[in-house]
Design a protein around this motif. Structure first.
Motif, PDB file in Angstrom:
ATOM      1  N   ILE A 284       4.447  31.092 -43.106  1.00 38.01           N
ATOM      2  CA  ILE A 284       3.881  29.924 -42.420  1.00 38.01           C
ATOM      3  C   ILE A 284       4.770  29.510 -41.255  1.00 38.01           C
ATOM      4  O   ILE A 284       4.296  29.246 -40.143  1.00 38.01           O
ATOM      5  N   ARG A 285       6.074  29.463 -41.496  1.00 41.80           N
ATOM      6  CA  ARG A 285       7.001  29.051 -40.429  1.00 41.80           C
ATOM      7  C   ARG A 285       6.965  30.032 -39.257  1.00 41.80           C
ATOM      8  O   ARG A 285       7.115  29.630 -38.103  1.00 41.80           O
ATOM      9  N   GLU A 286       6.767  31.285 -39.554  1.00 40.50           N
ATOM     10  CA  GLU A 286       6.666  32.289 -38.493  1.00 40.50           C
ATOM     11  C   GLU A 286       5.391  32.073 -37.680  1.00 40.50           C
ATOM     12  O   GLU A 286       5.396  32.201 -36.442  1.00 40.50           O
ATOM     13  N   LYS A 287       4.299  31.730 -38.355  1.00 42.20           N
ATOM     14  CA  LYS A 287       3.036  31.448 -37.663  1.00 42.20           C
ATOM     15  C   LYS A 287       3.176  30.232 -36.759  1.00 42.20           C
ATOM     16  O   LYS A 287       2.627  30.193 -35.647  1.00 42.20           O
ATOM     17  N   ILE A 288       3.897  29.222 -37.239  1.00 38.23           N
ATOM     18  CA  ILE A 288       4.054  27.979 -36.467  1.00 38.23           C
ATOM     19  C   ILE A 288       4.732  28.259 -35.123  1.00 38.23           C
ATOM     20  O   ILE A 288       4.410  27.643 -34.100  1.00 38.23           O
ATOM     21  N   LYS A 289       5.662  29.213 -35.118  1.00 37.19           N
ATOM     22  CA  LYS A 289       6.374  29.548 -33.868  1.00 37.19           C
ATOM     23  C   LYS A 289       5.409  30.010 -32.782  1.00 37.19           C
ATOM     24  O   LYS A 289       5.712  29.898 -31.590  1.00 37.19           O
ATOM     25  N   HIS A 290       4.261  30.538 -33.180  1.00 38.56           N
ATOM     26  CA  HIS A 290       3.313  31.097 -32.224  1.00 38.56           C
ATOM     27  C   HIS A 290       2.134  30.166 -31.947  1.00 38.56           C
ATOM     28  O   HIS A 290       1.205  30.550 -31.234  1.00 38.56           O
ATOM     29  N   LEU A 291       2.172  28.967 -32.495  1.00 37.56           N
ATOM     30  CA  LEU A 291       1.104  28.003 -32.215  1.00 37.56           C
ATOM     31  C   LEU A 291       1.254  27.451 -30.806  1.00 37.56           C
ATOM     32  O   LEU A 291       2.382  27.284 -30.307  1.00 37.56           O
ATOM     33  N   PRO A 292       0.163  27.109 -30.121  1.00 34.08           N
ATOM     34  CA  PRO A 292       0.249  26.615 -28.734  1.00 34.08           C
ATOM     35  C   PRO A 292       0.594  25.128 -28.676  1.00 34.08           C
ATOM     36  O   PRO A 292       0.291  24.360 -29.594  1.00 34.08           O
ATOM     37  N   ASN A 293       1.227  24.737 -27.591  1.00 34.79           N
ATOM     38  CA  ASN A 293       1.484  23.312 -27.332  1.00 34.79           C
ATOM     39  C   ASN A 293       0.328  22.746 -26.520  1.00 34.79           C
ATOM     40  O   ASN A 293       0.503  22.225 -25.410  1.00 34.79           O
ATOM     41  N   ARG A 294      -0.845  22.834 -27.095  1.00 35.57           N
ATOM     42  CA  ARG A 294      -2.077  22.412 -26.408  1.00 35.57           C
ATOM     43  C   ARG A 294      -2.908  21.547 -27.355  1.00 35.57           C
ATOM     44  O   ARG A 294      -2.775  21.625 -28.574  1.00 35.57           O
ATOM     45  N   PRO A 295      -3.844  20.736 -26.805  1.00 37.45           N
ATOM     46  CA  PRO A 295      -4.728  19.967 -27.685  1.00 37.45           C
ATOM     47  C   PRO A 295      -5.721  20.869 -28.396  1.00 37.45           C
ATOM     48  O   PRO A 295      -6.114  21.925 -27.869  1.00 37.45           O
TER      49      PRO A 295
ATOM     50  N   LYS B 242      -6.710  17.291 -36.200  1.00 33.13           N
ATOM     51  CA  LYS B 242      -6.745  17.343 -34.733  1.00 33.13           C
ATOM     52  C   LYS B 242      -5.348  17.049 -34.211  1.00 33.13           C
ATOM     53  O   LYS B 242      -4.526  16.448 -34.904  1.00 33.13           O
ATOM     54  N   ALA B 243      -5.088  17.440 -32.990  1.00 42.00           N
ATOM     55  CA  ALA B 243      -3.758  17.202 -32.426  1.00 42.00           C
ATOM     56  C   ALA B 243      -3.791  17.266 -30.915  1.00 42.00           C
ATOM     57  O   ALA B 243      -4.561  18.034 -30.328  1.00 42.00           O
ATOM     58  N   VAL B 244      -2.956  16.460 -30.280  1.00 43.65           N
ATOM     59  CA  VAL B 244      -2.750  16.559 -28.836  1.00 43.65           C
ATOM     60  C   VAL B 244      -1.885  17.776 -28.547  1.00 43.65           C
ATOM     61  O   VAL B 244      -2.055  18.452 -27.538  1.00 43.65           O
ATOM     62  N   ASP B 245      -0.947  18.051 -29.476  1.00 45.45           N
ATOM     63  CA  ASP B 245      -0.073  19.222 -29.382  1.00 45.45           C
ATOM     64  C   ASP B 245      -0.110  19.906 -30.747  1.00 45.45           C
ATOM     65  O   ASP B 245       0.494  19.437 -31.707  1.00 45.45           O
ATOM     66  N   ILE B 246      -0.813  21.032 -30.839  1.00 40.68           N
ATOM     67  CA  ILE B 246      -1.039  21.689 -32.136  1.00 40.68           C
ATOM     68  C   ILE B 246       0.274  22.092 -32.800  1.00 40.68           C
ATOM     69  O   ILE B 246       0.496  21.819 -33.982  1.00 40.68           O
ATOM     70  N   ARG B 247       1.171  22.757 -32.052  1.00 44.34           N
ATOM     71  CA  ARG B 247       2.417  23.219 -32.673  1.00 44.34           C
ATOM     72  C   ARG B 247       3.259  22.050 -33.182  1.00 44.34           C
ATOM     73  O   ARG B 247       3.780  22.095 -34.302  1.00 44.34           O
ATOM     74  N   LYS B 248       3.373  21.020 -32.374  1.00 45.67           N
ATOM     75  CA  LYS B 248       4.196  19.873 -32.760  1.00 45.67           C
ATOM     76  C   LYS B 248       3.633  19.197 -34.010  1.00 45.67           C
ATOM     77  O   LYS B 248       4.376  18.823 -34.923  1.00 45.67           O
ATOM     78  N   ARG B 249       2.302  19.062 -34.055  1.00 41.71           N
ATOM     79  CA  ARG B 249       1.681  18.378 -35.208  1.00 41.71           C
ATOM     80  C   ARG B 249       1.828  19.199 -36.484  1.00 41.71           C
ATOM     81  O   ARG B 249       2.204  18.678 -37.531  1.00 41.71           O
TER      82      ARG B 249
ATOM     83  N   LYS C  37       9.449  17.686 -41.988  1.00 36.63           N
ATOM     84  CA  LYS C  37       9.749  16.363 -42.555  1.00 36.63           C
ATOM     85  C   LYS C  37       9.175  16.240 -43.960  1.00 36.63           C
ATOM     86  O   LYS C  37       8.648  15.213 -44.348  1.00 36.63           O
ATOM     87  N   SER C  38       9.276  17.305 -44.736  1.00 38.92           N
ATOM     88  CA  SER C  38       8.634  17.322 -46.049  1.00 38.92           C
ATOM     89  C   SER C  38       9.156  16.232 -46.981  1.00 38.92           C
ATOM     90  O   SER C  38       8.432  15.724 -47.823  1.00 38.92           O
ATOM     91  N   THR C  39      10.431  15.842 -46.825  1.00 39.32           N
ATOM     92  CA  THR C  39      10.983  14.817 -47.711  1.00 39.32           C
ATOM     93  C   THR C  39      10.407  13.436 -47.416  1.00 39.32           C
ATOM     94  O   THR C  39      10.504  12.541 -48.244  1.00 39.32           O
ATOM     95  N   GLN C  40       9.845  13.276 -46.231  1.00 43.41           N
ATOM     96  CA  GLN C  40       9.291  11.972 -45.858  1.00 43.41           C
ATOM     97  C   GLN C  40       7.818  11.835 -46.239  1.00 43.41           C
ATOM     98  O   GLN C  40       7.239  10.773 -46.104  1.00 43.41           O
ATOM     99  N   HIS C  41       7.204  12.911 -46.707  1.00 48.07           N
ATOM    100  CA  HIS C  41       5.785  12.867 -47.034  1.00 48.07           C
ATOM    101  C   HIS C  41       5.565  12.256 -48.417  1.00 48.07           C
ATOM    102  O   HIS C  41       6.434  12.336 -49.294  1.00 48.07           O
ATOM    103  N   ASN C  42       4.376  11.701 -48.604  1.00 53.10           N
ATOM    104  CA  ASN C  42       4.014  11.206 -49.932  1.00 53.10           C
ATOM    105  C   ASN C  42       3.624  12.386 -50.820  1.00 53.10           C
ATOM    106  O   ASN C  42       3.513  13.529 -50.374  1.00 53.10           O
TER     107      ASN C  42
END
Length: 603
Positions: A7-18, A35-42, A49-54
């Motif tokens: 999954i982390r490897e896939k995230i590296k190739h996600l676009p910084n696009r909406p 949905k996201a304004v920036d897919i990779r960032k979201r 931030k897994s420790t901050q999630h519920n």
């Protein structure tokens, strides 16, 4: 390669696009669409931030095995695409609404001498559809009013000029009772009929003024020609329209084509109210209860629901009123405001009243449901244990003497199948020397019910003893010595096979492992054990401190108790730094304590 690394490897190739992203599980099924304004960032935020999630979000993340995305041009496009995909795939972790196509419409058919009917299926055949209606009752009220005002046909005949001229059809009962004027036999002209259809279209659009003016003119003309019965019939039709309009919530003649959305929520659900205003009146209302999937905020939930409801109810309103300040919708040419004064504020307050009432009603129903569940469980327990009374008040006893030291006992109390923690009790064993569970049980049962008798406090309907036949026999002896054995039912539950023992019965009772009554007994027994173990550990630690610390010259009980209440054990106190100890007991006592610990470790 482990799933998380993939999954982390896939995230590296996600676009910084909406755009939108889809999460898939091990069965390759979509479990979430976002949905996201920036897919990779979201998407990265889920894993960085897994420790901050519920807990719910962490559970979603644990099931992700693949990610797909779709790039779009704008945030608005992402918003609408997300909504469509949620409707299409209904992912497990997205909040959902039923599809609006299941709501009914009023249809004015596209044919000669149109009919006005109800339908749930929109067909692209040129007919005009009004709605959809959230309430079938409200829709039927409108239909009944229209049918009382206008003599419309209900048959499905093809009333073409050729068919009518050839006399292909005959008038039916509807004609003879006055509900239809017989266009099938050319007894009613098409122009007059279409004039009525035009008025109906206006009524269905929320504009009653044209129809009211029409019937008023007809009434006056008939009266002037001394046709008083006809004038009276028009007056009755006008009264129907007036009555219908009076029952509609007229807010302001200056307000038109506005959507109002309000939301309130608790930990598990969100409650939403939708009002649609046309021509100064509320023509559509809908209230919803939404179950949260990932502890979504009110902003996130309302944004999603607004898009769905506007689509379902075919709203083209350019103005939305809401009670959420932070709400921003990427919808073209649509303004979102939180009005503070005037008619719009009154509208918002009306919607808020509706949504708060819905929340109160649903929460009240849930409480009643809980109460009924508890009564059912107690009824089942009464039946399974063959009790003479409903066990509304249950008390359970447990002994704790780990490795034969510091014998203590506990009693927990359940009222109406729920813990009553204010009635829990701890007991120091006073009359028993050494680890003797049987004698300890006799002591605590005696002490508990002698006190209740002295205070005049009601006895429980059921006493549960954690243990086997030996502990049960001692509890029975205590109750007999107090003279209350016949006044209260007593049983024991043995842990290994969950056997239920009765006094004087050598054979145990086995309750169905899936039974609600056994689960309640297990819960009570486990709670008594937990309560007793906690007390035993605290007492054991207190004893350890007393022997180790209070005997040190220069330290006393007050210092020992202060350290114990904060750090719970000698082990944790030994792990403290000199600075941390000085902050608690001062420099002089810290030196004494550390010298003692150093001597002990070198001994």
């Amino acid at each position: 390669m482990p799933a998380e690394e993939i999954i982390r490897e896939k995230i590296k190739h996600l676009p910084n696009r909406p755009g939108i992203y889809k999460f898939f599980d091990e069965k390759d099924e979509i479990i979430y669409v976002g949905k996201a304004v920036d897919i990779r960032k979201r998407v990265s935020s889920y894993f960085n931030k897994s420790t901050q999630h519920n807990n719910k979000t962490r559970k979603l993340i644990s099931h992700i095995r693949n990610i797909q995305f779709t790039i779009v041009d704008t945030e608005s496009d992402a918003f609408l695409l997300e909504n469509n995909l949620i409707k299409q795939y209904q992912p497990k972790y997205n909040i959902l609404l039923k599809d609006g196509k299941t709501y009914p419409y009023i249809c004015v058919t596209n044919e000669r001498f149109p009919r006005v009917i109800s339908t749930r299926n929109k067909i692209n055949d040129g007919s005009k559809y009004y709605g959809p209606y959230a309430s079938v009752t409200n829709m039927n009220v409108v239909l009944e009013m229209i049918r009382s005002l206008y003599p419309l046909r209900t048959c499905t005949y093809n009333l073409s000029p050729d068919n009518i001229e050839r006399g292909k059809f005959k008038v039916c009962l509807e004609y003879h009772i006055g509900n239809c004027k017989g266009p099938c036999e050319n007894l009613y002209d098409e122009e007059s009929y279409n004039q009525h259809i035009l008025q109906i279209r206006n009524i269905l659009s929320g504009n009653l003024s044209i129809a009211k003016a029409y019937f008023k003119d007809k009434m006056v003309a008939a009266a002037q020609e001394t046709q008083y019965e006809l004038a009276h019939s028009y007056k009755q039709k006008l009264d129907v329209l007036e009555d219908f309009q009076a029952k509609s919530t007229v807010v302001s003649n200056t307000l038109t084509n506005i959507d109002i959305f309000t939301i309130t929520s608790n930990e598990k659900c969100a409650f939403i109210n939708y009002l649609k205003v046309m021509n100064g009146a509320i023509i559509q209302t809908q209230s919803l209860e939404i179950t949260k999937k990932l502890d979504e905020t009110d902003v996130d939930i309302l944004a999603t629901i607004i898009v769905q409801l506007r689509h379902d109810f075919e709203s083209e309103s350019k103005e939305i009123l809401t009670n959420i300040e932070e709400l921003k919708l990427p919808l073209d040419n649509v303004t979102v405001t939180v009005p503070q004064i005037g008619d719009k504020r009154k509208l918002l307050n009306l919607s808020l009243k509706n949504v708060l009432y819905l929340r109160k009603e649903k929460e009240s129903m849930n409480e009643k449901s809980k109460d009924s569940n508890e009564v059912r469980i107690m009824e089942t327990l009464k039946k399974d244990l063959r009790l003479s009374e409903l066990p509304k008040h249950i008390e359970c006893f447990d002994n704790s003497n780990i490795q034969g030291t510091t014998p203590v006992a506990s009693m927990v109390c359940f009222r109406n199948a729920k813990p009553s923690k204010k009635d829990y009790r701890h007991y120091h064993i006073k009359t028993v020397v050494g680890p003797d569970d049987f004698a300890s049980m006799y002591e605590i049962v005696t002490r508990r019910y002698r006190r209740l008798l002295d205070e005049g406090t009601p006895l429980p309907q059921l006493i549960v003893i954690d243990g086997g036949k030996g502990q049960l026999s001692m509890a029975v002896k205590a109750l007999k010595d107090l003279g209350i054995y016949t006044q209260v039912a007593v049983i024991s539950i043995a842990k290994r096979l969950e056997e239920i023992f009765y006094p004087g019965d050598t054979l145990p009772l086995y309750i169905d492992k899936k039974s609600e009554s056994l689960r309640l007994l297990q819960r009570i027994r486990n709670e008594a054990h937990r309560f007793g173990i906690t007390f035993h550990r605290d007492r054991r630690d207190a004893g350890t401190l007393k022997t180790e610390i209070t005997e040190i010259k220069g330290l006393g009980p007050t210092t020992a108790q202060k350290l114990l209440s904060k750090f719970k054990s000698v082990k944790k106190i030994k792990e403290l730094s000199e600075t941390e100890l000085e902050a608690e007991i001062g420099k002089a006592k810290t030196k004494i304590l550390l010298d003692y610990f150093n001597q002990e470790s070198n001994a």
